[in-house]
Write an enzyme that holds these catalytic residues in place. Structure first.
Site, mmCIF file in Angstrom:
data_model
loop_
_atom_site.group_PDB
_atom_site.id
_atom_site.type_symbol
_atom_site.label_atom_id
_atom_site.label_comp_id
_atom_site.label_asym_id
_atom_site.label_seq_id
_atom_site.Cartn_x
_atom_site.Cartn_y
_atom_site.Cartn_z
ATOM 1 N N GLU A 1 0.817 -1.211 0.000
ATOM 2 C CA GLU A 1 0.000 0.000 0.000
ATOM 3 C C GLU A 1 0.851 1.261 0.000
ATOM 4 O OE1 GLU A 1 -2.945 0.211 -0.720
ATOM 5 O OE2 GLU A 1 -3.840 -1.726 -0.294
ATOM 6 N N TYR B 1 -6.600 5.694 5.052
ATOM 7 C CA TYR B 1 -6.700 4.700 3.980
ATOM 8 C C TYR B 1 -5.867 3.454 4.293
ATOM 9 C CZ TYR B 1 -5.564 2.144 -0.176
ATOM 10 O OH TYR B 1 -5.351 1.108 -1.044
ATOM 11 N N ASP C 1 -9.583 5.405 -1.268
ATOM 12 C CA ASP C 1 -8.522 6.015 -2.068
ATOM 13 C C ASP C 1 -9.145 6.710 -3.271
ATOM 14 O OD1 ASP C 1 -9.254 3.979 -3.799
ATOM 15 O OD2 ASP C 1 -7.199 3.285 -4.154
#
Length: 339
Positions: free
Chosen positions: A34, A117, A135
């Site tokens: 991520e 997020y 996102d």
């Protein structure tokens, strides 16, 4: 919005991409993927991710990784503070949580480099907790689906969608978050919109109104600030000086001597002399351009051969190629510098 859950999960099961970080969704592997994927395309990340996990397979290895090695592993991905924060995060996970990423939102959100997020992505995918991961892909899909008129870049918009998605979050929270992101990445894209392949097309307001390209709403971007630099690569013919950049963008990363304006050849030689070097010969390099998120750098380059490198840190060509994590804006000069 509850009507989107079942068709989206069914679609994802049949259409999800085979991505390396989906094979073993541990907190560590999700975290690495991520953070790498922030501001970076999936295809660009894949090889970096594989190599990173090979060299640093867990929180302990990352926490103990020397700065130079970490920067080399990250070289080319840009936004180097992401890598630094990853290491800080790993250190805290080791010291505070015995090497286990916390499964509580209030703990995880305070780790270095972890935002709403990333926190939602890890907790939902690794621990199956019902937190949203909002996102840009998700914001685009939901803005079109609802014909949402607010600016998606505003914090209150992200907060709104986080709350709304968590209201409808199924038990398969991680899969649902991934499905929303996947839809935005492969079907409901910024410029190419494949409504005929979308599992939500029958209930999507933008599709019904044929207004897909009007969403999402965004405030106009500010023009990038244009900056002029001169990069001076100093060598004795065997080794090359690279010093930690003292401030600003790319702080502490390996850098040539950098002057915040264009220098003529004579100015560059004079500047080199003020550093204590004795110039023997200079070569003007091809001008370069590098674009950051908010800045555009115009860079004039010089290679200056000197009699001695004095006390400055210096590296061989092999060390530069294989060990030193040089930022891309300077790395583009390297073939000419080492020639």
């Amino acid at each position: 919005m509850k009507e989107i859950v079942e068709p989206l999960l069914n679609w994802f099961e049949l259409n999800k991409r085979d991505l390396e970080w989906r094979k073993n969704p541990s907190p560590y592997e999700i975290l690495i993927s991520e953070i790498m994927l922030q501001q970076t395309r999936v295809e660009a990340v894949r090889s970096y991710y594989i190599q990173f996990l090979k060299e640093l397979p867990d929180f302990n290895a990352l926490a103990q990784c020397p700065e130079e090695k970490l920067m080399k592993l990250w070289q080319g991905l840009g936004y180097y503070n992401r890598a630094r924060n990853l290491k800080k995060c790993a250190i805290e996970v080791i010291e505070k949580y015995n090497g286990i990423f916390p499964n509580r939102y209030d703990m995880a959100i305070h780790l270095p480099g972890i935002g709403d997020y990333t926190c939602g992505a890890i907790l939902s995918r690794a621990y199956h907790l019902r937190y949203a991961a909002i996102d840009g892909n998700v914001l685009r899909v939901l803005s079109r689906y609802l014909c949402f008129e607010e600016d998606i870049l505003k914090d209150k918009t992200k907060k709104h969608f986080k709350e709304e998605v968590e209201k409808i979050m199924p038990e398969e929270a991680g899969k649902f978050n991934e499905a929303l992101m996947e839809l935005g990445a492969t079907v409901c894209m910024p410029k190419v919109i494949l409504c005929s392949q979308c599992p939500l097309s029958s209930t999507c307001k933008a599709n019904k109104n044929n207004t897909q390209k009007l969403y999402p709403k965004k405030a106009e971007k500010k023009e990038k600030k244009i900056l002029e630099y001169t990069a001076i690569f100093i060598t004795d013919g065997i080794k090359y000086c690279f010093i930690p950049k003292p401030n600003g963008v790319l702080k502490d990363l390996p850098s040539p001597f950098l002057v915040e304006k264009f220098l003529t050849t004579m100015d560059a030689l004079e500047y080199t002399t003020t550093l204590g070097f004795t110039p023997l010969r200079e070569i003007q390099l091809e001008d370069k351009i590098h674009i950051f998120t908010h800045q555009k750098w115009l860079i004039k380059g010089y290679k200056i051969i000197v009699s001695s490198l004095l006390h400055y840190p210096a590296y061989t060509s092999e060390e530069i190629k294989n060990r030193l994590g040089i930022p891309t804006c300077f790395k583009q000069f390297i073939p000419e510098v080492l020639d």
